[in-house]
Design a protein around this motif. Structure first.
Motif, mmCIF file in Angstrom:
data_model
loop_
_atom_site.group_PDB
_atom_site.id
_atom_site.type_symbol
_atom_site.label_atom_id
_atom_site.label_comp_id
_atom_site.label_asym_id
_atom_site.label_seq_id
_atom_site.Cartn_x
_atom_site.Cartn_y
_atom_site.Cartn_z
ATOM 1 N N GLU B 73 -23.073 -44.138 25.029
ATOM 2 C CA GLU B 73 -24.226 -44.997 25.306
ATOM 3 C C GLU B 73 -23.967 -45.636 26.660
ATOM 4 N N PHE B 74 -24.865 -45.455 27.598
ATOM 5 C CA PHE B 74 -24.636 -46.025 28.930
ATOM 6 C C PHE B 74 -25.949 -46.540 29.497
ATOM 7 N N SER B 75 -25.860 -47.247 30.620
ATOM 8 C CA SER B 75 -27.044 -47.863 31.224
ATOM 9 C C SER B 75 -27.501 -47.115 32.456
ATOM 10 N N MET B 76 -28.777 -46.884 32.524
ATOM 11 C CA MET B 76 -29.368 -46.132 33.615
ATOM 12 C C MET B 76 -30.395 -46.976 34.342
ATOM 13 N N LEU B 77 -30.444 -46.819 35.658
ATOM 14 C CA LEU B 77 -31.553 -47.371 36.441
ATOM 15 C C LEU B 77 -32.279 -46.140 36.976
ATOM 16 N N GLU B 78 -33.548 -45.996 36.633
ATOM 17 C CA GLU B 78 -34.276 -44.817 37.070
ATOM 18 C C GLU B 78 -35.583 -45.250 37.726
ATOM 19 N N TRP B 79 -35.906 -44.685 38.872
ATOM 20 C CA TRP B 79 -37.189 -45.023 39.493
ATOM 21 C C TRP B 79 -37.816 -43.841 40.214
ATOM 22 N N TYR B 80 -39.135 -43.936 40.343
ATOM 23 C CA TYR B 80 -39.946 -42.871 40.926
ATOM 24 C C TYR B 80 -40.831 -43.397 42.031
ATOM 25 N N ARG B 81 -40.922 -42.630 43.138
ATOM 26 C CA ARG B 81 -41.726 -43.017 44.298
ATOM 27 C C ARG B 81 -42.726 -41.921 44.626
ATOM 28 N N PRO B 82 -43.980 -42.081 44.205
ATOM 29 C CA PRO B 82 -45.004 -41.119 44.627
ATOM 30 C C PRO B 82 -45.092 -41.120 46.146
ATOM 31 N N GLY B 83 -45.219 -39.910 46.729
ATOM 32 C CA GLY B 83 -45.382 -39.816 48.173
ATOM 33 C C GLY B 83 -44.094 -39.846 48.970
ATOM 34 N N PHE B 84 -42.950 -40.086 48.333
ATOM 35 C CA PHE B 84 -41.674 -40.096 49.064
ATOM 36 C C PHE B 84 -41.073 -38.706 49.089
ATOM 37 N N SER B 85 -40.473 -38.340 50.210
ATOM 38 C CA SER B 85 -39.664 -37.127 50.237
ATOM 39 C C SER B 85 -38.314 -37.526 49.629
ATOM 40 N N TYR B 86 -37.519 -36.534 49.241
ATOM 41 C CA TYR B 86 -36.242 -36.914 48.638
ATOM 42 C C TYR B 86 -35.304 -37.526 49.672
ATOM 43 N N HIS B 87 -35.510 -37.190 50.942
ATOM 44 C CA HIS B 87 -34.696 -37.813 51.986
ATOM 45 C C HIS B 87 -35.028 -39.290 52.140
ATOM 46 N N ARG B 88 -36.333 -39.627 52.049
ATOM 47 C CA ARG B 88 -36.731 -41.025 52.171
ATOM 48 C C ARG B 88 -36.187 -41.804 50.968
ATOM 49 N N LEU B 89 -36.172 -41.145 49.804
ATOM 50 C CA LEU B 89 -35.643 -41.811 48.616
ATOM 51 C C LEU B 89 -34.140 -42.062 48.765
ATOM 52 N N MET B 90 -33.428 -41.124 49.407
ATOM 53 C CA MET B 90 -31.997 -41.329 49.652
ATOM 54 C C MET B 90 -31.776 -42.599 50.481
ATOM 55 N N ASP B 91 -32.665 -42.839 51.447
ATOM 56 C CA ASP B 91 -32.547 -44.063 52.265
ATOM 57 C C ASP B 91 -32.621 -45.277 51.344
ATOM 58 N N GLU B 92 -33.585 -45.235 50.415
ATOM 59 C CA GLU B 92 -33.785 -46.376 49.534
ATOM 60 C C GLU B 92 -32.588 -46.572 48.592
ATOM 61 N N VAL B 93 -32.042 -45.457 48.094
ATOM 62 C CA VAL B 93 -30.871 -45.541 47.210
ATOM 63 C C VAL B 93 -29.695 -46.164 47.969
ATOM 64 N N ALA B 94 -29.499 -45.721 49.210
ATOM 65 C CA ALA B 94 -28.393 -46.256 50.023
ATOM 66 C C ALA B 94 -28.560 -47.754 50.213
ATOM 67 N N ALA B 95 -29.785 -48.177 50.505
ATOM 68 C CA ALA B 95 -30.036 -49.606 50.743
ATOM 69 C C ALA B 95 -29.738 -50.413 49.488
ATOM 70 N N LEU B 96 -30.187 -49.919 48.331
ATOM 71 C CA LEU B 96 -29.969 -50.648 47.079
ATOM 72 C C LEU B 96 -28.485 -50.740 46.754
ATOM 73 N N VAL B 97 -27.793 -49.618 46.867
ATOM 74 C CA VAL B 97 -26.370 -49.587 46.526
ATOM 75 C C VAL B 97 -25.575 -50.510 47.456
ATOM 76 N N GLN B 98 -25.914 -50.496 48.733
ATOM 77 C CA GLN B 98 -25.202 -51.356 49.682
ATOM 78 C C GLN B 98 -25.481 -52.822 49.388
ATOM 79 N N LEU B 99 -26.694 -53.121 48.928
ATOM 80 C CA LEU B 99 -27.066 -54.497 48.601
ATOM 81 C C LEU B 99 -26.215 -55.014 47.445
ATOM 82 N N VAL B 100 -25.966 -54.143 46.485
ATOM 83 C CA VAL B 100 -25.255 -54.551 45.269
ATOM 84 C C VAL B 100 -23.733 -54.604 45.453
#
Lengths: 189, 286
Positions: B73-100
């Motif tokens: 049993e583990f915890s997941m954070l999952e999100w979806y961005r309509p209109g984002f390319s997967y590269h743009r989503l990688m930018d967002e993941v990097a920003a979130l991870v660095q913030l935390v």
């Protein structure tokens, strides 16, 4: 014999690997997010003492090894076989020189050892941590002689030789670490 | 928008390497209800219904996965961005991870092919199975497997996780993208001379933290993948799983072009806290 699957693996478990009895030392579960699971396992070969590392598919199994440790009393040796006896059942097993290895040097009659048995046969012998042996031969140490770093060789009753401090004399009783062959201290009568 | 989807879902995952917990009633009656291994299908149904960008923090369950970095049993954070390319989503993941994370991460992005070429001097898309076996041996990955049969993707997985990733230094964020098409999962496959799955993973200090896709929206293709999954399950002696017809219906209605990502929160916490075992970040580990 029974089989153990990777999800039952834990440190100390005795299994057969490539026809050698081994002990599991480490078991790491490895699974990428979208691929199949593996176990990276470290084994200690109980005969050779070497470490083996293998990657197995999770869920696969290995045969259990009939290996366990028994406290036994050393009785005697004839140069080729070393005889140990189970103190409760009086059953005797014979270990070869290779199996007894270095600890043969420090074994005195009736000394209690831990013998590892595989299918009833000895594969390794662990002597007690300390044994007490009498010095049968050693040169008298000359006072002030620190040229040899303050030690000299001494022969004990089993025929083994070890380094001892200069003040040790023939007839002294020594406390020796039977697992490393090192002098610990003089022993009282 | 934050959303909530059922933990008890009517269909299990068809992934040949995943096993879902099935719910049973008080007299051991088997229910058509499974603890979700991921909120992906439910969230895609919301996207198809016009939700817009959504995220969820929830529990996911995977039977039999236990180890230093795994807990059933583990915890997941999952999100979806309509209109984002997967590269743009990688930018967002990097920003979130660095913030935390308290430490400053050194991020870099590299394709699957390029990473293998750099580290092992082989092209993972064209190298022969024998070449892969040879490299496994060369890198000291000794296999103890019945029949010594290791499929290609598993060989690549072992090389990646046991030989390449352990070389990554601690405060690094590696984005690996453009996976082999055979490892697409639910990602869109970009056809071409060499088809690649528009999929990415983030490894921090060599630890797999997130998996993302430019999502597959074609219902027919999704159905083919579910069926291929079940064939693989059959072949390995696992039970075939019921297909999520609701998801296929939602895809037929129309899933907007989007990219999504799933991030392991326990592992993120492990990195932040310097934990060596996942049990250190769980209140009541198994």
């Amino acid at each position: 014999m029974a089989f153990y699957s990777t999800n039952e693996f834990r440190s100390g478990l005795k299994i057969m690997l490539e026809n050698h009895p081994c002990e599991i030392v480490e078991n790491e579960f490895v699974k990428p997010g979208k691929g199949q699971a593996f176990n990276r396992v470290k084994f200690r070969n109980l005969i050779t003492g070497r470490t083996w590392e293998r990657t197995m598919k999770s869920g696969e199994s290995l045969e259990a090894a009939d290996v366990f440790d028994k406290k036994m009393q050393y009785l005697y040796n004839d140069g080729e076989s070393w005889c140990f006896m189970d103190e409760e059942s009086f059953e005797q097993v014979f270990a070869s020189a290779a199996v007894v290895a270095d600890c043969a040097k420090w074994l005195k009659e009736e000394e209690s050892c831990v013998v590892t048995l595989w299918n009833g046969e000895p594969i390794s012998v662990l002597p007690p941590q300390q044994v007490i042996l009498k010095v049968t031969e050693t040169d008298p140490g000359l006072r002030g002689d620190t040229a040899t770093g303050g030690t000299k060789p001494a022969t004990v009753e089993t025929g083994a030789v070890l380094k001892v401090p200069l003040f040790i004399e023939q007839g002294d009783l020594l406390k020796i670490n039977a697992r490393t062959g090192e002098y610990i201290s003089r022993a009282k009568e | 928008m934050e959303v909530e989807t059922p933990l008890a879902y009517p269909t299990p995952a068809t992934d040949p390497h995943l096993d879902c917990f099935q719910l049973v009633g008080p007299a051991d009656e088997r229910c058509f209800s499974y603890l979700q291994s991921s909120p992906e299908f439910a969230m895609k149904r919301l996207l198809a219904a016009g939700s817009g960008p959504i995220y969820q923090i929830c529990k996911a369950f995977r039977y039999g996965e236990a180890g230093r970095f795994h807990h059933q049993e583990f915890s997941m954070l999952e999100w979806y961005r309509p209109g984002f390319s997967y590269h743009r989503l990688m930018d967002e993941v990097a920003a979130l991870v660095q913030l935390v994370l308290p430490m400053r991460l050194d991020f870099r992005r590299i394709s699957y092919r390029e990473l293998f070429l750099q580290h092992l001097a082989i092209d993972p898309f064209t190298a022969s199975d024998q070449a892969l076996d040879a490299i496994l041996q060369e890198r000291g990955i000794e296999l103890q497997i019945k029949n010594r049969a290791l499929d290609r993707d598993s060989a690549l997985d072992l090389l990646l996780s046991q030989s390449i990733l352990p070389m990554e230094a601690e405060a690094t964020g590696l984005f690996l993208f453009d996976f082999p098409a055979s490892q697409a999962s639910l990602a869109h496959i970009r056809v071409g001379e060499c088809p690649v799955a528009e999929r990415f993973e983030l490894y921090v200090g060599g630890l797999e933290l997130a998996n993302g896709f430019h999502e597959l929206v074609d219902a027919q293709e999704q159905r083919r993948r579910f069926e291929a999954d079940n064939l693989k399950r059959d072949a390995t002696g696992k039970q075939r799983q019921p297909i999520d017809w609701n998801l296929l219906a939602a895809l037929s209605q129309g899933l907007p072009d989007c990219s999504g990502v799933a991030l392991g929160l326990d592992r993120l916490l492990m990195i932040a806290a310097g934990a060596k075992h996942i049990s250190e970040v769980l209140n009541f580990p198994d």
